[in-house]
Write a protein that holds these residues in place. Structure first.
Motif, PDB file in Angstrom:
ATOM      1  N   SER A 131      29.369  15.509   2.225  1.00  0.00           N
ATOM      2  CA  SER A 131      29.584  15.880   3.475  1.00  0.00           C
ATOM      3  C   SER A 131      30.888  16.302   3.918  1.00  0.00           C
ATOM      4  N   THR A 132      31.700  16.236   2.916  1.00  0.00           N
ATOM      5  CA  THR A 132      33.260  16.594   3.319  1.00  0.00           C
ATOM      6  C   THR A 132      33.242  18.109   2.438  1.00  0.00           C
ATOM      7  N   TYR A 192      41.736  22.447  -3.542  1.00  0.00           N
ATOM      8  CA  TYR A 192      41.095  23.637  -3.483  1.00  0.00           C
ATOM      9  C   TYR A 192      39.671  23.767  -3.059  1.00  0.00           C
ATOM     10  N   VAL A 193      39.399  22.471  -2.139  1.00  0.00           N
ATOM     11  CA  VAL A 193      38.056  22.394  -1.409  1.00  0.00           C
ATOM     12  C   VAL A 193      37.610  23.762  -0.667  1.00  0.00           C
ATOM     13  N   SER A 194      38.770  24.306   0.021  1.00  0.00           N
ATOM     14  CA  SER A 194      38.334  25.209   1.084  1.00  0.00           C
ATOM     15  C   SER A 194      37.949  26.564   0.263  1.00  0.00           C
ATOM     16  N   LEU A 195      38.077  26.798  -1.208  1.00  0.00           N
ATOM     17  CA  LEU A 195      37.789  27.849  -2.062  1.00  0.00           C
ATOM     18  C   LEU A 195      35.859  27.864  -2.095  1.00  0.00           C
ATOM     19  N   CYS A 196      35.407  26.699  -2.008  1.00  0.00           N
ATOM     20  CA  CYS A 196      33.825  26.566  -2.054  1.00  0.00           C
ATOM     21  C   CYS A 196      33.286  25.853  -0.787  1.00  0.00           C
ATOM     22  N   ASP A 197      33.947  25.131   0.044  1.00  0.00           N
ATOM     23  CA  ASP A 197      33.472  24.643   1.008  1.00  0.00           C
ATOM     24  C   ASP A 197      32.571  25.412   1.996  1.00  0.00           C
TER      25      ASP A 197
END
Length: 387
Positions: A24-25, A37-42
């Motif tokens: 969910s996040t 680094y979540v924004s790279l694959c979110d």
């Protein structure tokens, strides 16, 4: 036994709840990925995925251009094309740095990331604009005088111009982070733009020199000047757009905190692709393209004089007798044999008396054409040409 089933069910519930929370996040990322680094694959952050894909493609193209230039370097023999090779390398390295810096604006910021952003933004653009300025100076000299400065002079000028921005960026970080003890991420958008004033000066100077490359007597270099001019104009438009959005547009839309990083990341990607398409590719193509041979005629160039197709007939003055008997040269031998046979009485037992054949000897035809008359007793054929 019942306790064993209960523990197993509880463990599966914890794993499922953790996976669902991670999904969910950060939908699309792994469980062991750091939150930074979540924004790279979110998949929920669409702009980050699109920008990093475009930046990655630009980085691959830039690396390919560097490889092509390295492979073709020994085959570049023209001095005017070999001199700016060092400048091409510096420009491609600066462009590659812009694509790489894009990822720093996608991942979550911290003290290190913010320091890298503030330092490398101005330095990398200063390197690219300095190389463009050196290229504009070189092409301007080529268009007007046919000669350019040496490659090491061009590279030295570009590096010296870039060092000015390096000093400005270091001083800005030292004054704000070390002296005032403020966090590296705590800076105003206006401060960020003011620290890039020197980059704007380089861009305006490049635009002015690029306009001067369109005037000169050596026209073959004007195409290079036109590419530099287009690159400078598009860069000016990109900088005006991102500064307007970064300083005023995001605040008016009440998206200052949310759209700040996407604005800067998109600016880096757009500038990098403009540099690659409108300057790097044309310059490298011009450098590796072999120079045409001077003695080879260009049959598709209408400005060159046409080649003479009948040079032999126009230059050689042939005798008049030959020109008159030219039409009969193919049948002369057969006509002569028939005439000789009639004169020697080859018609059975009939004597070779005054018999006149309707096949004329070429010499007799020439006499008729000149206004003369054929004698009653034609001369005997000797087997060779009379002319």
């Amino acid at each position: 036994m019942r306790a064993h089933y209960s523990l197993t069910f509880l463990l599966l519930f914890v794993i499922a709840s953790g996976a669902s929370e991670n999904a969910s996040t950060s939908r699309g990322c792994g469980l062991d990925l750091l939150p930074q680094y979540v924004s790279l694959c979110d998949l929920d952050t669409i702009w980050g995925i699109v920008v990093e894909a475009v930046a990655g493609a630009g980085a691959l193209i830039t690396l390919l251009l560097l490889l092509i230039l390295l492979v073709r370097l020994p085959f570049i023999k023209d001095k005017e094309k070999r001199d700016p090779v060092v400048l091409h390398f510096l420009f491609l390295l600066g462009t590659l740095g812009l694509f790489g810096l894009t990822f720093a604006f996608i991942i979550r910021e911290d003290e290190t990331i913010c320091s890298v952003r503030r330092f490398l933004w101005g330095v990398l653009f200063a390197l690219c604009f300095s190389c463009l300025l050196g290229q504009a100076w070189r092409v301007r000299r080529l268009v007007r005088h046919g000669k350019s400065p040496s490659g090491w002079q061009l590279a030295a000028v570009a590096l010296c111009l870039m060092l000015v921005q390096v000093i400005i960026a270091i001083e800005w970080l030292v004054l704000t982070v070390l002296r005032d003890a403020r966090p590296a991420c705590a800076y105003e958008p206006m401060d960020f733009v003011m620290a890039l004033t020197y980059d704007m000066v380089l861009l305006v100077a490049t635009l002015g020199l690029a306009l001067g490359t369109l005037c000169g007597k050596f026209k073959k270099w004007k195409q290079n000047g036109a590419c530099i001019l287009v690159t400078a104009i598009l860069s000016v438009l990109i900088w005006v757009a991102w500064m307007t959005m970064y300083l005023f547009g995001n605040a008016e839309l009440r998206q200052g905190e949310t759209w700040g990083d996407p604005t800067l990341a998109i600016t880096l990607v757009a500038s990098g692709w403009v540099f690659v398409i409108f300057h790097a590719i044309p310059e490298i193509h011009c450098a590796i393209l072999p120079a045409p041979q001077e003695n080879t005629p260009n049959y598709f160039d209408t400005s060159q004089p046409r080649m003479r197709e009948t040079a032999f007939e126009e230059d050689v003055q042939l005798p008049r007798t030959y020109m008159e008997n030219k039409a009969f040269s193919m049948d002369e031998h057969n006509a002569a044999l028939r005439t000789a046979g009639f004169r020697n009485g080859s018609l059975g037992n009939r004597p070779s008396a005054p018999f006149r054949s309707n096949v004329y000897h070429p010499t007799e035809m020439a006499v008729v054409l000149n206004g003369g008359t054929i004698p009653t007793a034609p001369p005997s054929y000797t087997g060779r040409h009379l002319w």
